[in-house]
Scaffold this active site. Structure first.
Site, PDB file in Angstrom:
ATOM      1  N   HIS A 356       2.243   6.437  -6.410  1.00  0.00           N
ATOM      2  CA  HIS A 356       2.614   6.351  -4.995  1.00  0.00           C
ATOM      3  C   HIS A 356       4.137   6.153  -4.886  1.00  0.00           C
ATOM      4  O   HIS A 356       4.699   5.227  -5.463  1.00  0.00           O
ATOM      5  CB  HIS A 356       1.875   5.190  -4.340  1.00  0.00           C
ATOM      6  CG  HIS A 356       2.015   5.171  -2.858  1.00  0.00           C
ATOM      7  ND1 HIS A 356       1.130   5.819  -2.025  1.00  0.00           N
ATOM      8  CD2 HIS A 356       2.963   4.637  -2.059  1.00  0.00           C
ATOM      9  CE1 HIS A 356       1.526   5.654  -0.772  1.00  0.00           C
ATOM     10  NE2 HIS A 356       2.629   4.955  -0.762  1.00  0.00           N
ATOM     11  N   ALA A 357       4.799   7.043  -4.158  1.00  0.00           N
ATOM     12  CA  ALA A 357       6.262   7.043  -4.130  1.00  0.00           C
ATOM     13  C   ALA A 357       6.818   5.752  -3.534  1.00  0.00           C
ATOM     14  O   ALA A 357       6.307   5.252  -2.536  1.00  0.00           O
ATOM     15  CB  ALA A 357       6.767   8.226  -3.321  1.00  0.00           C
ATOM     16  N   HIS A 386      12.905  11.057   2.329  1.00  0.00           N
ATOM     17  CA  HIS A 386      12.451   9.793   2.921  1.00  0.00           C
ATOM     18  C   HIS A 386      12.782   8.600   2.017  1.00  0.00           C
ATOM     19  O   HIS A 386      13.357   7.607   2.459  1.00  0.00           O
ATOM     20  CB  HIS A 386      10.937   9.867   3.191  1.00  0.00           C
ATOM     21  CG  HIS A 386      10.330   8.557   3.586  1.00  0.00           C
ATOM     22  ND1 HIS A 386      10.116   8.210   4.901  1.00  0.00           N
ATOM     23  CD2 HIS A 386       9.921   7.493   2.845  1.00  0.00           C
ATOM     24  CE1 HIS A 386       9.594   6.990   4.944  1.00  0.00           C
ATOM     25  NE2 HIS A 386       9.454   6.536   3.706  1.00  0.00           N
ATOM     26  N   GLU A 387      12.421   8.701   0.747  1.00  0.00           N
ATOM     27  CA  GLU A 387      12.641   7.575  -0.178  1.00  0.00           C
ATOM     28  C   GLU A 387      14.131   7.277  -0.336  1.00  0.00           C
ATOM     29  O   GLU A 387      14.546   6.121  -0.388  1.00  0.00           O
ATOM     30  CB  GLU A 387      12.017   7.858  -1.551  1.00  0.00           C
ATOM     31  CG  GLU A 387      10.498   7.993  -1.539  1.00  0.00           C
ATOM     32  CD  GLU A 387       9.775   6.774  -1.003  1.00  0.00           C
ATOM     33  OE1 GLU A 387      10.340   5.672  -1.045  1.00  0.00           O
ATOM     34  OE2 GLU A 387       8.648   6.933  -0.506  1.00  0.00           O
ATOM     35  N   HIS A 390      15.588   4.964   2.163  1.00  0.00           N
ATOM     36  CA  HIS A 390      15.475   3.538   1.825  1.00  0.00           C
ATOM     37  C   HIS A 390      16.624   3.120   0.905  1.00  0.00           C
ATOM     38  O   HIS A 390      17.255   2.094   1.100  1.00  0.00           O
ATOM     39  CB  HIS A 390      14.166   3.272   1.083  1.00  0.00           C
ATOM     40  CG  HIS A 390      12.938   3.397   1.923  1.00  0.00           C
ATOM     41  ND1 HIS A 390      12.795   2.753   3.127  1.00  0.00           N
ATOM     42  CD2 HIS A 390      11.773   4.079   1.729  1.00  0.00           C
ATOM     43  CE1 HIS A 390      11.596   3.028   3.634  1.00  0.00           C
ATOM     44  NE2 HIS A 390      10.953   3.837   2.804  1.00  0.00           N
ATOM     45  N   GLU A 414      11.238   2.079   7.352  1.00  0.00           N
ATOM     46  CA  GLU A 414      10.454   3.322   7.278  1.00  0.00           C
ATOM     47  C   GLU A 414      11.022   4.371   8.224  1.00  0.00           C
ATOM     48  O   GLU A 414      11.003   5.566   7.949  1.00  0.00           O
ATOM     49  CB  GLU A 414       8.990   3.056   7.611  1.00  0.00           C
ATOM     50  CG  GLU A 414       8.255   2.165   6.628  1.00  0.00           C
ATOM     51  CD  GLU A 414       8.304   2.672   5.193  1.00  0.00           C
ATOM     52  OE1 GLU A 414       8.349   3.892   4.992  1.00  0.00           O
ATOM     53  OE2 GLU A 414       8.328   1.821   4.276  1.00  0.00           O
ATOM     54  N   HIS A 514      -5.106  -2.975   5.879  1.00  0.00           N
ATOM     55  CA  HIS A 514      -4.183  -3.957   6.435  1.00  0.00           C
ATOM     56  C   HIS A 514      -4.882  -5.145   7.099  1.00  0.00           C
ATOM     57  O   HIS A 514      -4.269  -6.189   7.271  1.00  0.00           O
ATOM     58  CB  HIS A 514      -3.218  -3.279   7.407  1.00  0.00           C
ATOM     59  CG  HIS A 514      -2.407  -2.218   6.738  1.00  0.00           C
ATOM     60  ND1 HIS A 514      -2.950  -1.009   6.364  1.00  0.00           N
ATOM     61  CD2 HIS A 514      -1.112  -2.188   6.341  1.00  0.00           C
ATOM     62  CE1 HIS A 514      -2.017  -0.275   5.771  1.00  0.00           C
ATOM     63  NE2 HIS A 514      -0.894  -0.969   5.746  1.00  0.00           N
ATOM     64  N   TYR A 524       4.470  -0.013  11.841  1.00  0.00           N
ATOM     65  CA  TYR A 524       4.277   1.433  11.668  1.00  0.00           C
ATOM     66  C   TYR A 524       4.350   2.158  13.002  1.00  0.00           C
ATOM     67  O   TYR A 524       4.831   3.281  13.093  1.00  0.00           O
ATOM     68  CB  TYR A 524       2.950   1.723  10.960  1.00  0.00           C
ATOM     69  CG  TYR A 524       2.849   1.032   9.624  1.00  0.00           C
ATOM     70  CD1 TYR A 524       3.637   1.446   8.541  1.00  0.00           C
ATOM     71  CD2 TYR A 524       2.027  -0.063   9.441  1.00  0.00           C
ATOM     72  CE1 TYR A 524       3.578   0.788   7.322  1.00  0.00           C
ATOM     73  CE2 TYR A 524       1.953  -0.721   8.217  1.00  0.00           C
ATOM     74  CZ  TYR A 524       2.733  -0.298   7.162  1.00  0.00           C
ATOM     75  OH  TYR A 524       2.679  -0.945   5.957  1.00  0.00           O
TER      76      TYR A 524
HETATM   77 ZN   LIG Z   1       8.937   4.545   3.000  1.00  0.00          ZN
END
Ligand SMILES: [Zn+2]
Length: 615
Positions: A356-357, A386-387, A390, A414, A514, A524
């Protein structure tokens, strides 16, 4: 996803907050009568500063240790690395809980703004506040671990010797078009949560008790307190954002319902809620898996990035280079050499890893890394952008004091990654030489519809999870109506309903990670809204006057400057300051998302003509 902020209290994956209340260091707590709020003795501003400095240094040290252990665990899974990572994590979390409880001592003191904000962050960062009674704190921690464990081990066994785990079930939900099979696995997965019901009830009692000891009305109020506004105002703010987007969601819902009715017949009502098992996802929170069922035959994006990447024989590092080049084109410095030496880009052949990235800043300074099992696909191309969002955020705030090295609120981290991914437009692909010419705008509907099935369809679910929990924690929803309240909310907001009878024997909320794992969810929802607000603001800064979904900020230094101004703040200031730095406005604003999908709204209105909308 990203891992290990300095303040480990708010890390999503670490939900076991084992409390170790050191009453020796807070003597007034002992004297406080049971259940009474803890009052500060005559503490001084100098003591507050010394306390904050010590907490910051210790939490930083523990975070780095946990981060190193976590990296090794995720990239070399063995029984030992799992234990070492869990231990390091526990040490960091214990310290965080202890500092949060001690920070109350400095309430009502006049303090320099930096010290006051750090104390606030220490206090508001908790997800679970265990009661100070050691028996109760042990019990609530045990329950939390047990529920998360039950979820993790959850399996549905349609036959005696044939069991499906969540990964298997997720694949069936995504790919199967057999309504009976879909309903079967849907029901099967929801049955794993039934044993959690009594545990959850007790968990609510105990976690509320802990939250009240810290001065919050209940655990939900504690969660809502971290948004730089009164908890009730924040709840209203979330409602306001949803109201801005509801009409667009209702249009998408009506269109998808009609298309699913064409496929599944009367199983899908013409006017009521959509059966929850037919949307390609266990929680009906992402509908992109039914894209092929709902897209009109003449709708296609005009190119296939996966095929292009394959044809160019782009390897994993090459994919990441494209991502890095996006950021340097905005004026950011290149990634450090250690990023290329220490990241994990491909799935190793000889050992188990977490594929999982995720994006990491291991030493909270400049030890940036990503961990990902990259394939040459359009999806991974987008995930890399996306990563790296971060990573560049982490580096931008690394000049701030340790406690301020985090995103402005928990929706921001995010949202930044996703903002960058929104700039992967056909025009961008042309500029970097992956596409010869951009397809004409007639192809846009496919792009927008696919994106809406993901991001727009998610919004009401992003709301419902915490709407339910806020009511449960406050006592408005009692155990006698846990399940009914869950489905009332899901029907009200999402317009989905269970296809089979549910009763108060069931505990359907627990079939979502969650809830079982006690991780707040509103972040989110916020991230989904914020990314479009950021994208619109940056596109305007870049001078893009065309439709928003065709704007890419690639290569634009002005947009880069604006983005950097926000990223650099970290969480040193209220999030309203951060959003002002990027957008000039101090409010979250969902109209950007409406603007982005405006062409789709028009198209949906045409498709929906003469058909029922709403439920
Ligand atoms: Zn992310």
């Amino acid at each position: 996803m990203f891992r290990f902020r300095l303040v480990l209290l708010s890390v999503a994956v670490t939900v076991l907050l084992q409390p170790t209340v050191s009453s020796a260091r807070v003597p007034e707590k002992k004297a406080a009568p049971k259940g009474a709020p803890i009052r500060a003795q005559a503490a001084t501003a100098a003591e507050a500063k010394a306390f904050v400095d010590a907490a910051e240094a210790k939490l930083m040290e523990l975070a780095v240790e946990a981060s190193r252990a976590g990296w090794v665990q995720s990239t070399y899974i063995t029984d030992d690395t799992e234990i070492l990572a869990a231990k390091a994590n526990e040490r960091a979390i214990n310290a965080g809980v202890e500092y949060a409880k001690q920070a109350v001592r400095f309430d009502n003191l006049k303090l320099p703004p930096d010290v006051a904000r750090k104390l606030l962050l220490l206090k508001n960062g908790l997800v679970l506040a265990a009661p100070s009674n050691p028996k109760e704190s042990e019990e609530v921690t045990r329950i939390a671990a047990s529920m998360e464990g039950e979820y993790g081990k959850g399996k549905y066994c349609p036959q005696k010797d044939k069991c499906l785990d969540l990964q298997d079930i997720t694949r069936i939900m995504a790919e199967s078009r057999d309504a009976a099979q879909l309903l079967d696995v849907w029901r099967g997965w929801h049955s794993i949560a039934i044993p959690m019901r009594p545990e959850y009830q007790r968990f609510v009692e105990l976690s509320n008790k802990g939250a009240r000891e810290l001065g919050f009305a209940d655990t939900g109020a504690m969660w809502r307190s971290k948004y730089d506004m009164p908890p009730d105002d924040f709840a209203r703010e979330v409602d306001r954002l949803w109201e801005q987007l509801k009409p667009l969601y209702v249009s998408l819902h009506a269109y998808v319902r009609w298309k699913l009715r064409e496929k599944y017949g009367d199983a899908v009502p013409a006017t009521g809620p959509i059966p929850a098992h037919l949307l390609g996802n266990m929680w009906a929170q992402d509908w992109s898996n039914v894209f092929d069922l709902v897209k009109p035959p003449d709708v296609d994006p005009g190119y296939d990035l996966t095929k292009i990447l394959e044809a160019k024989k782009t390897d994993a590092k090459g994919m990441v280079r494209y991502g890095e080049a996006f950021f340097t084109s905005l004026g950011f410095a290149p990634l450090p050499p250690t990023f290329w030496e220490r990241s994990l880009f491909v799935k190793p052949r000889d050992r188990e890893v977490v594929c999982h990235a995720s994006a990491w800043d291991v030493d909270n300074e400049n030890d940036l890394r990503i961990k990902m099992c990259i394939e040459p696909t359009a999806e991974d191309f987008s995930t890399i952008h996306h990563e790296l969002g971060h990573n560049f955020y982490q580096r931008a705030y690394n000049t701030k004091p340790g406690l301020f090295r985090d995103s402005a609120n928990d929706g921001f981290h995010e949202a930044v990654g996703d903002t960058i991914a929104l700039s992967i437009t056909p025009e961008y692909l042309v500029k970097i030489g992956l596409l010869d010419t951009a397809p004409d705008p007639s192809k846009d509907i496919a792009l927008l519809l696919r994106r809406a099935l993901d991001k727009l369809a998610f919004l009401p679910f992003g709301l419902v999870v915490d709407q339910w929990r806020w009511k449960v924690f406050s006592g408005e929803v009692t155990p006698a109506s846990y399940n009914r309240a869950w489905w009332d909310l899901r029907t009200k907001y999402q317009g989905v309903a269970p296809a089979i009878e549910r009763t108060e024997k069931d505990f359907d909320p627990g079939a979502k990670y969650h809830v079982a794992g006690n991780t707040p969810y509103t972040r989110y929802f916020l991230a989904a809204i914020l990314q479009f607000q950021f994208h619109r603001a940056l596109s305007q800064a870049a001078g893009c006057t065309g439709p928003l979904h065709r704007c890419s900020i690639y290569g634009n230094k002005e947009a880069g400057k604006k983005l950097d101004a926000m990223l650099q703040l970290g969480v040193s200031r209220p999030w309203q300051d951060a959003i002002e730095a990027i957008s000039g406005k101090r409010e979250m604003d969902a109209t950007a998302m409406r603007d982005y999908f405006a062409p789709l709204q028009k198209w949906l209105d045409e498709q929906n003509k003469g058909k029922p909308t709403g439920w």
